[in-house]
Structures are given as structure tokens and as C-alpha cells.
Design an enzyme around this catalytic site. Structure first.
Site, mmCIF file in Angstrom:
data_model
loop_
_atom_site.group_PDB
_atom_site.id
_atom_site.type_symbol
_atom_site.label_atom_id
_atom_site.label_comp_id
_atom_site.label_asym_id
_atom_site.label_seq_id
_atom_site.Cartn_x
_atom_site.Cartn_y
_atom_site.Cartn_z
ATOM 1 N N ALA A 72 -0.863 -16.226 -1.095
ATOM 2 C CA ALA A 72 -0.307 -17.261 -0.220
ATOM 3 C C ALA A 72 -1.433 -18.050 0.453
ATOM 4 O O ALA A 72 -2.402 -17.460 0.927
ATOM 5 C CB ALA A 72 0.582 -16.623 0.840
ATOM 6 N N VAL A 76 0.835 -1.212 0.000
ATOM 7 C CA VAL A 76 0.000 0.000 0.000
ATOM 8 C C VAL A 76 0.867 1.258 0.000
ATOM 9 O O VAL A 76 0.629 2.191 -0.759
ATOM 10 C CB VAL A 76 -0.946 -0.004 1.228
ATOM 11 C CG1 VAL A 76 -1.648 1.341 1.368
ATOM 12 C CG2 VAL A 76 -1.980 -1.120 1.080
ATOM 13 N N GLU A 91 -16.407 14.853 10.249
ATOM 14 C CA GLU A 91 -15.702 14.030 11.245
ATOM 15 C C GLU A 91 -16.620 13.788 12.443
ATOM 16 O O GLU A 91 -17.255 14.710 12.934
ATOM 17 C CB GLU A 91 -14.418 14.764 11.667
ATOM 18 C CG GLU A 91 -13.724 14.246 12.913
ATOM 19 C CD GLU A 91 -13.279 12.786 12.809
ATOM 20 O OE1 GLU A 91 -12.651 12.421 11.799
ATOM 21 O OE2 GLU A 91 -13.577 12.016 13.746
ATOM 22 N N HIS A 93 21.269 28.525 11.578
ATOM 23 C CA HIS A 93 20.472 29.736 11.451
ATOM 24 C C HIS A 93 20.576 30.248 10.030
ATOM 25 O O HIS A 93 21.683 30.341 9.507
ATOM 26 C CB HIS A 93 20.979 30.802 12.415
ATOM 27 C CG HIS A 93 20.202 32.081 12.349
ATOM 28 N ND1 HIS A 93 18.940 32.199 12.888
ATOM 29 C CD2 HIS A 93 20.466 33.266 11.758
ATOM 30 C CE1 HIS A 93 18.488 33.423 12.668
ATOM 31 N NE2 HIS A 93 19.388 34.085 11.978
ATOM 32 N N VAL A 107 -12.493 6.449 7.161
ATOM 33 C CA VAL A 107 -12.800 6.366 8.593
ATOM 34 C C VAL A 107 -11.851 5.431 9.327
ATOM 35 O O VAL A 107 -11.927 5.307 10.557
ATOM 36 C CB VAL A 107 -14.256 5.914 8.832
ATOM 37 C CG1 VAL A 107 -15.224 6.944 8.247
ATOM 38 C CG2 VAL A 107 -14.506 4.543 8.228
ATOM 39 N N ALA A 138 3.907 3.375 7.984
ATOM 40 C CA ALA A 138 4.888 2.662 7.153
ATOM 41 C C ALA A 138 6.205 2.464 7.896
ATOM 42 O O ALA A 138 6.785 1.378 7.894
ATOM 43 C CB ALA A 138 5.126 3.442 5.862
ATOM 44 N N LYS A 195 2.146 11.718 -1.580
ATOM 45 C CA LYS A 195 3.161 12.777 -1.465
ATOM 46 C C LYS A 195 3.530 13.335 -2.837
ATOM 47 O O LYS A 195 3.818 14.520 -2.980
ATOM 48 C CB LYS A 195 4.404 12.277 -0.730
ATOM 49 C CG LYS A 195 4.304 12.459 0.767
ATOM 50 C CD LYS A 195 3.538 11.346 1.446
ATOM 51 C CE LYS A 195 2.277 11.725 2.140
ATOM 52 N NZ LYS A 195 1.571 10.613 2.759
#
Lengths: 450, 450
Positions: free
Chosen positions: B113, B40, B197, B432, B258, B305, B50
Site C-alpha cells: 500500500a 505474522v 537474557e 471435578h 529481543v 494477537a 503452536k
């Protein structure tokens, strides 16, 4: 006469941090600045360059993201607006520092400091007395006496920050961090940029393999290495190349970035010890005069803003702290904010060899990394290298060339400072996908055991 | 019958890392995958999302960088081309994993399998024998039995990765990481996005203050919290709001995000212990059957992951390593790659309170940071928070909302894993200007002494 626990001269990232820290400990602090609060870093260094570089990256991406599905017509770059954004950033940060001084009850005086003796400083005809003094007067660009270096189109990193037009051609003399960042900026906004460097590689603190890739990735910039500039004329920079041949390159603007010199004028009455690098200090930042400390560029030990800030903390801890800290230089990171970015911390393989250290190193290609591939594609270059002690496995250095380097490198500071070993890093969980994972990959490449 | 030291079932970031590590130790390894190598994460998760998010960020910046001096006309986004870039990224990474398997002499079989007993697995009518088995079969999106959830415009995180047109409106049911990332993506490319949500806040692992700011910064997205979806129709998602009122929102596409459920079907012959979360494992990833280990989403301990990859190392170390490692969950980072980004590692203040820990915390605003200001301007929001043990000063958690979060957070993994204290981090030198410096600022805000 007003009396202070501490008088700090110079308000850059050394001076203002010293004042802030001492103020937060309840000390009575005076901060003297002859020009603008924030010093070179805020006004003519780190902050304005990073502002401009970011605008140029956006311009570059807006023009060149068709492979990502992003199309734009007539993409233009207004250097005037970019400069205005940069000026606004600088102004905001300067106000931030002023606020910080106020909230830590630091008194600020603008004016040139004259040193009377080791406890007395005069500014604008008022004399102030300090139990301790911190000298944080910084450094200035060095302009070597090359014929033509006083022509009006020859500038330093100060003046180049207020150009009002995109120059058609720019020759940069000196391929250090400042030179490379400006090369990156101006080449991204359309200037024909040439870097002329006397050494045989740019960026001396960088691993040689990385510096080579950096040059290759900066596609719009011509690099001439091992070349010595002999003269600057109205139209050209004339130099002798590595083989001794006389060469010339056209320049409508010339940036002189061959180095910086500590601002050590005016300390005569203090009888302070000064060597070639700058004011001599020990690892507590103390000078030969016990109540006087010198931090930042003026001591020449590490010409980086964050080194100055750390030195400030070390100095103040030794004056007023519960700990007596010492300055350590082995875990100070550096970053180059060009396109691509690069950063490093600790020893390179070459430095380790010069020190006679036996090391185990591994270099991994960024194109094996999920995030890098997802964002940059498989033709872009990038590297991560880990240098470890062959016997103990201690991490001695981490070097990164590619996106996010400057934000990932704090991991390296922590690892080198904390004397982490390869086996420790192998057990740390990095987020997936992130470019930072390559550090772990390099550790497994050094030692694949579990 | 072919015999192996290890048979790994499932080739996601758990399975392929386990196979790689065992292979690199010289073990004979078989890796079984029923679909695409990489699982996945590579094919329908981390990597494609991404890729797409990055394209959308470029689109957003190309349209909206006028304050930086970058102007573009007619900026358009081709979802077809962005999907092609994403597909190319996934393909390249998949090839990379295949190469990694080859170079570590891992045998790969594609097929379902079937488990015969604790040492025998059959694939495509061939039986293989393994001294050890690793179950790394992952998880699948959970689709709750809401009326209408089988309509063709209701998709999971798998199918949404191959939409061929920008949907006009998208309702996302579930505001976890997956939901928020897709909300960010689609809102950036012009879809009207609503998140519904059930809980009273999005992103349950996130500090409440951060989640609130995250919602505020995601300006293009409507969030409906505390809302329970009752029905999905061809045109609407119907829900009951926090006050019990019946509401509806238009949706040309509905994403069901969900939660995920472990893929535990097919293990009947193994008599393996399974609870509500997934396969039961100890901290060595061992199941109730001594030669069988279960790693990644299928054990339900940490559905990330990089957790799966770490579990792989722990499992393999216990089988074949010189160390017998144990899984630790306290220093696993998470990241949300939306716009803005966010990441965290370790305890939030709320979690610490629930555990009865006494903590000292400090939150700093990103707009006090030089790099953030230089790149984002003073109107953007961002936060960094450090949670430390009140007594020992040990760093228990670091939380970041703003640019570069996902790349800075490895510092937190290292700090929490290494049990660093506030006073240690105060002595680390951060580059910096970098956003990462805010971690140090937060540590000084907790304890300003030197």
C-alpha cells in the site's frame, strides 16, 4: 460422651469438604468413614478413571502421531503399570485429604456409623454427640436383576478398576458418563468394546448433535442404541435391538453401568424423609429433621463430585456461616473425560425447548479454530454451542466437544452463574490461539453486531 | 475510482478481524496485504509455533511415559514432517481466513500500500478511496546491532520456522515469550538450548515466583540471566555475565528474540503521529487523523494477537457500530505455550505493589490437585495464584503455571473484566477433577469464610 458441633458421615467430596469448611471456621468436627477416606470419587471414581484415561491417551498418541513427525516402534501398554500409577495417584490424594483434615482439626474415625437418634451416632461401640449431622453416604452402582448379572465376569465401575489384564472384548451396559469413559479407555488400549444402551442416544445430558458426533469420533467403539439386554451368559450379552430382533455380542468382560442408587440404608432410627431419588432436602440441604443435612449422591439431586462439594459449602454456610447460602443447579458443569473430551454447563437447546424458553443458539465447528487445527488436524471433529435467551441475551448454556473441554467449561459456569449476556462475552478477550476462543465465535454467530 | 466504507491495511489478527466485522455489518471493505493473508500470527507466529510445540510434546510423551505404562522403542522425531504438518496447518487456516473474507464480502488486494492522503491508498498502481482507514501493519523482529548479528546462522522468529535440520546447539538471545517458546520446542526435540537474557528474570509479565519455577521445570534449557551479549561469532555467542565476567557459549544456530518494532514506514504522507511505541491512538484506536485508526502491534499498546483482534472490534464499533466501545487493557490474558504452559491475566502481586494497591494474594501448589496429580505425578511443579483487592475483594489478577493454563485463563479474563469478587468465585462450581479448580482453592485460601 464426646460432643461435636458437627458430625459428618461419609468422607467423599461432599463429606470431606463439609468437614474441612466447618473445621476451618473453628468448629469441632467428627468425620466418619466406613471404608477409605475420599469416598468413591477419590478411590473408585473420578480420580482413578482420569488417571487411567490419561495413560491410554499417551499410549494412543505414542502409536499414532506419525503425521506430526513422531515415530515409535513396538509401542506397548502395560495395564499393570498403568494400574500402579493410578493406585499411586489415589494414595497420594488420599493422604492429601487426610492432611487437610488434620490441618483443619477434623477428627476422623473409620467404622460403620449407626444412628441412634438425631444427635447421636455410634461407631465401633463408641457413641458421639453432634449438634448438627451431615449425611454424605454417597451412592452405589445399581445392578439390575438381569439373568446372568451375577456371573463373575460381570463387574461394576468398582471392580473394573482392578482388572489385571486387558480384556479381549468388553460389553458395557449403559452409555452414560461412566459407560462412555470406560468405553473410551478400553478401546484405546486395544479391547474390542461394545456399548449397549436402552435409550436412543448415549449421554442423556448432552446435546443430541454432540452425542452423535461423540459416537462418531469414538471410532473403536460399537454403539447399539435402543437395545434392551435380556440375558448375560458366560460368553455373550443377549439383547433385543430397536426393531425387536434378538441379537448377541461376545463379551469376555461385562461392565454394568446403568446407574447408581443412593446409600440410604441405616437411617431408620432418624425417621428421615426419603423419596425415590434419595434423602429429601431443601435448597439449603436441610432434611425434614432440622439439625440434619444431606449432601451429595445420597440426596440424588445431582450425582456429581463437584455438586457434592458445593452442597457441602451450602450446608455448612447455613449451620455456621455468615451467609445462608442456597444451592443452585443451573450452573453446574459436567465433563466426560474420554477421547474426545466433552463438557457442558446449563441448558441444552432441547431442554430449553422443553421448558418453553425462547432461545437463540449457535454452533461452531472446532476445525475453524487455530489451536484445534494445529493440534488435531482438519479431519478431526469438535463442536462448541452457545444457548442464549432470545429476549435478554443471557447465556443459558455452553456445550463443548473436543480437546480441553473439561478445563474450558469453568468459563461457562462463571457465565451462567453470573448471568452474563452475549454482548458481555463478545467484549471479553480470549487468548489466541486457544480452543476457548470458539465460545466468543459462537456468541458473534448469535449476534454479529458491535 | 473504487470507493469503500473502510480500507484496512494489513491482514493479521487485527486487520482481518476488522475487515470481517465491518463486512458483517454490511459495509464495503477493502483489505490490503503485501505478503500472506493472516499476517505474522497465522504465518510466522502463533499458529506455526503452536503446531510445532504440540508435535514436540507428543515426541516427549512418546519417549517418556514409561511410568504410565506406555513403552516405545526407537522413538524418533522428523523435523521435516513436523514442519510439513505446521505448513499444512498454516495453509488451512489461511484458506479459512480467505473464506471468511469472501463470506463477509470483503475485497482483498495483495500488494504494497502507498498512502496518498487520508482517504486514498494506491496498490499495484490502482488508487482506492476509503471513508475510513485502519492501519494494521503489525511489527517486525528487532535485530540489535550486535557485532556478528548479520551472520547467516543468526535468525529471527521468522527464519527459524523453516530450519530443515534439528540444530545441535541453539543460543536464544532474549527470554521473552518468543524466546521461551522456542527454547521449549528445541530442547524437547534434542537441541542443546541456552537462553541469554539481559534482565534478571525471564518473561517480564510473569510473577517472579512463577518465572523461577518455569525455568526450573524447563530442565533441558540453560538460562543465563543478567547477561549482555557483546558479539556473535561463527561458533559462539560471547556475553558479559551478571558479575561482569566475559563468557561464551557454543551455538550452531542463534535466535535473536529481543523484541519487535512497529511497522511504521510509509505513513509519511498521512502526517500521522508516531511515538516510541508506535502510532499514537486513543482508547477508541483513533489516531490524530479522525478517519484513520491504528490497531494491533503497529500502535505498540499490547503486542498480542488477541489484543489486535479486540482493538479491531473497538475500532469498527466506533466507525459503524451501535455502541462506541473503548479498549480496556486490564483483562487481556497472555499465554506461554511451552512445556510447561503458563498463562496470566490482570495484575501480578509485584505490579499491584508498584501501583500502590493493597492486595490479598494466595498461591496454591498444583500437586494438591486431583487432575494434575493423576496426569503429571507428584514430582511435577505447577502454581496458581490469585491477586485480589484487599478492600473490595475484587479479582485483579489470576496467574497459572502448569497444564491447560492457556485454556483455563479465559476464566480469569471473564473474572477480571466482570469485576468478580473472591466471594463470587467461591460460589462458582468448577468441574471435578480439573486443574481449573485450583482457582477456587486459591480464593478460599484468601478468604475461608462461608
Amino acid at each position: 460422651m464426646a460432643q461435636y458441633d458437627l458430625i459428618v458421615v461419609g468422607s467423599g467430596p461432599g463429606g470431606y469438604v463439609a468437614a474441612e469448611r466447618a473445621g476451618s471456621l473453628g468448629k469441632k468436627v467428627l468425620l466418619i468413614e466406613r471404608d477409605l477416606i475420599g469416598g468413591v470419587c477419590t478411590n473408585w471414581g473420578c480420580i482413578p478413571t482420569k488417571s487411567l484415561l490419561n495413560t491410554a491417551k499417551h499410549y494412543h498418541h505414542a502409536k499414532d502421531s506419525t503425521s506430526l513427525g513422531v515415530h515409535a516402534q513396538e509401542v506397548t501398554y502395560s495395564i499393570e503399570e498403568a494400574m500402579a500409577w493410578k493406585d499411586e495417584t489415589v494414595k497420594t490424594l488420599r493422604s492429601g485429604i487426610e492432611f487437610l483434615m488434620k490441618s483443619n482439626k477434623v477428627e476422623v474415625v473409620i467404622g460403620e456409623a449407626t444412628f441412634i437418634d438425631e444427635h447421636h451416632v455410634s461407631v465401633n461401640d463408641t457413641v458421639y454427640e453432634g449438634a448438627y449431622l451431615i449425611l454424605a453416604t454417597g451412592s452405589s452402582p445399581f445392578v439390575p436383576p438381569i439373568p446372568g448379572s451375577k456371573l463373575s465376569h460381570v463387574v461394576t465401575s468398582n471392580e473394573i478398576l482392578s482388572v489385571s489384564e486387558i480384556p479381549s472384548s468388553l460389553v458395557i451396559i449403559g452409555g452414560g458418563v461412566i459407560g462412555v469413559e470406560f468405553a473410551s479407555y478400553f478401546s484405546m488400549i486395544g479391547t474390542k468394546v461394545t456399548v449397549v444402551e436402552m435409550m436412543d442416544e448415549i449421554l442423556p445430558m448432552m446435546d443430541g448433535e454432540f452425542a452423535k458426533l461423540m459416537r462418531r469420533e469414538m471410532k473403536g467403539v460399537d454403539f447399539h442404541l435402543g437395545c434392551k439386554v435380556g440375558e448375560i451368559t458366560e460368553k455373550e450379552v443377549r439383547y433385543t435391538d430397536a426393531k425387536g430382533n434378538a441379537k448377541a455380542v461376545e463379551a469376555s468382560l461385562v461392565l454394568m453401568s446403568v446407574g447408581r442408587r443412593p446409600n440410604t440404608a441405616g437411617f431408620e432410627n432418624l425417621k428421615i424423609e426419603i423419596d425415590r431419588k434419595g434423602i429429601v432436602v431443601d435448597d439449603r440441604m436441610q432434611t425434614n429433621i432440622p439439625n440434619i443435612y444431606a449432601i451429595g449422591d445420597v440426596n440424588g439431586r445431582s450425582l456429581l463430585a463437584h455438586s457434592a462439594s458445593r452442597m457441602a459449602e451450602v450446608a455448612v454456610s447455613n449451620m455456621f456461616g455468615t451467609t445462608k447460602q442456597r444451592m443452585r443447579y443451573n450452573a453446574i458443569p459436567w465433563a466426560v473425560y474420554g477421547y474426545p473430551e466433552a463438557a457442558g454447563c446449563g441448558l441444552t437447546e432441547g431442554e430449553a425447548a422443553r421448558q418453553g424458553k425462547k432461545v437463540k443458539c449457535a454452533t461452531v465447528q472446532m476445525r475453524s479454530n487455530g489451536r484445534f487445527l494445529a493440534e488435531m488436524g482438519k479431519r478431526a471433529g469438535g463442536l462448541v454451542k452457545v444457548v442464549s435467551d432470545a429476549q435478554t441475551g443471557c447465556i443459558l448454556g455452553i456445550h463443548i466437544l473436543g480437546p480441553y473441554s473439561s478445563e474450558i467449561i469453568c468459563f461457562a459456569s462463571e457465565a451462567v452463574e453470573g448471568e452474563m449476556r452475549i454482548k458481555d462475552v463478545k467484549e471479553i478477550v480470549f487468548p489466541h490461539p486457544s480452543v476457548s476462543e470458539l465460545i466468543k465465535d459462537a456468541c458473534f454467530a448469535i449476534d454479529h453486531t458491535l
